[in-house]
Design an enzyme around this catalytic site. Structure first.
Site, PDB file in Angstrom:
ATOM      1  CB  SER A  86      -0.965   0.007   1.189  1.00  0.00           C
ATOM      2  OG  SER A  86      -2.138  -0.711   0.870  1.00  0.00           O
ATOM      3  CE  LYS A  89      -4.516   2.235  -0.532  1.00  0.00           C
ATOM      4  NZ  LYS A  89      -3.965   0.881  -0.437  1.00  0.00           N
ATOM      5  CB  SER A 276      -4.530   1.718   3.862  1.00  0.00           C
ATOM      6  OG  SER A 276      -3.716   1.114   2.891  1.00  0.00           O
TER       7      SER A 276
END
Length: 441
Positions: A86, A89, A276
């Site tokens: 993640s 991102k 997230s």
């Protein structure tokens, strides 16, 4: 199959964008004066980090750079791409803020159809909701499907479309996105487990089957059809009997009956980083693709994100296949992540500031909430470290910023695991805390 990614909040609640830096230097050193603080001594930093990196817990690729000069202070396989999970991102967020802009809002609208009904047209707003607004929810108002139904019902009544004319057919247009609704590289359990909904330009409440029930995370199989059905029910409740129709493409120049807009992209970015949120991240990648004239799909979004990063000078070492980081085929080097974070923290790039204000605060918010940073070995980072986490099976990553004990702003990225064994995210927390505790100037 086992669920391999971390739990996330059921209902997205992006906070408002802060007008000030939320990472404060010890002693109240203003951000503008950071350049006057001496950067830490590289051997001293290495002396702090090297013992922590060794031992069990998986191989770690690591870098610490000075956020002002962007010069490396500590490197261990810093230029070696690894699976970012993640922390992908961060790339998505910088790209959407730099291209679309922090104030951009995504519009969902309703227009007349050729057959006398209506078409619900999705623009890709991942936070469109049918739930009532909660007072004190701590986020800008979401685009409301209920409000859109009220606008549409009023417009239909004003033009003579009454209950005596039969039920209004609600068709739906999700053509703003193209391509598959799931990435080919995603594990097959992601959608059934509710990691995110099938990616669509028209989704209500992130496609959750029971959005008001925090104990359930399951998603609908066809988000646009579910959105049209929900809208038909809301139209009926507002005095215009309606029924869900079929997939369609709105006629160019069709009369608009109503429209609602999302919170600003800056608020969406803050939320997607703090919590997230995979749904919002995939939506942001597609907004970049739309802005750059590329296909709004997984491939087009990935290409557009890298194109923007290249324009910003931070694309080296970045290869992505999605916007959320669920793809195990993504590869980003630690030095690339640290440079992306440093760019977002730069005073001369205020349009990127939502990346910094959206990073979880160690020991306090989002994916860095307790129990992280509550044990003695990492407590020094609590409230000082701000970082994005990344977790997949056998992979743990952490990238963000921290002030050291002398007040110098540093950016870092730690990437552990190869997807085959176990990793200890606490080890990454200890590394970030060691940076914060280091008076190494």
């Amino acid at each position: 199959m086992a669920k391999l990614t971390p739990e996330r909040h059921l209902s997205p609640q992006p906070p408002s964008v802060a007008a000030r830096d939320l990472v404060q230097a010890p002693g109240g050193i203003p951000a503008a004066d950071l350049a006057a603080v001496r950067p830490p001594n590289a051997p001293a930093v290495a002396g702090r980090l090297t013992p922590l990196i060794g031992g069990p817990g998986g191989t770690i690729n690591a870098v610490v750079i000075d956020a002002v000069s962007r010069r490396p202070i500590f490197e261990q396989r810093a230029d070696r791409p690894a699976t970012p999970a993640s922390t992908t991102k961060l790339a998505t967020s910088v790209a959407v803020l730099a291209s679309v802009g922090p104030q951009h809002r995504i519009t969902t609208r309703v227009v007349r159809s050729r057959g006398g009904g209506v078409v619900l047209v999705g623009g890709g707003d991942p936070t469109l909701t049918a739930l009532p607004e909660r007072p004190g929810a701590g986020h800008p108002p979401y685009a409301s499907l209920t409000e859109l139904a009220q606008q549409t019902a009023s417009a239909l009544k004003a033009t003579g479309r009454t209950t005596g004319a039969g039920r209004v057919q609600v068709d739906y247009d999700a053509s703003a996105y193209q391509g598959p609704r799931a990435a080919a590289s995603w594990k097959p359990n992601y959608l059934p487990d509710g990691e995110l909904a099938p990616v669509s330009a028209l989704t209500v409440d992130e496609g959750r089957v029971s959005p008001a029930d925090p104990t359930r995370n399951s998603r609908v199989g066809d988000p646009p059809a579910a959105a049209a059905a929900a809208f038909a029910r809301l139209l009926t409740a507002n005095g215009v009997p309606a029924r869900a129709g079929r997939q369609a493409v709105a006629q160019k120049g069709a009369a608009q009956l109503g429209a609602v807009q999302s919170a600003p992209v800056s608020a969406l970015v803050e939320h997607l980083l703090t919590e997230s949120d995979n749904d919002v991240a995939e939506a942001m990648a597609r907004q970049v693709a739309i802005k750059l004239g590329r296909q709004p799909s997984f491939a087009g979004g990935a290409q557009a994100v890298r194109q923007v990063l290249a324009r910003l000078g931070v694309a080296d070492g970045v290869l992505v296949n999605d916007g959320s980081g669920l793809s195990p085929q993504n590869r980003i080097s630690p030095i690339a992540l640290a440079r992306i974070v440093s760019l977002a923290a730069a005073p001369e790039r205020p349009e990127l500031r939502a990346v910094i204000t959206g990073l979880p605060v160690a020991g306090f918010s989002g994916t860095l909430s307790p129990p992280r940073y509550t044990v003695p070995m990492s407590q020094a980072g609590a409230g000082v470290v701000r970082a994005k986490t990344g977790t997949l099976s056998g992979i743990s990553t952490l990238a963000g910023v921290a002030y050291d004990a002398d007040g110098r702003l540093l950016a870092f990225a730690f990437m552990a695991g190869d997807g085959k064994g176990t990793v200890d995210p606490g080890k990454l927390d200890r590394l970030a805390a060691a940076i914060a505790a280091c008076g190494c100037g």
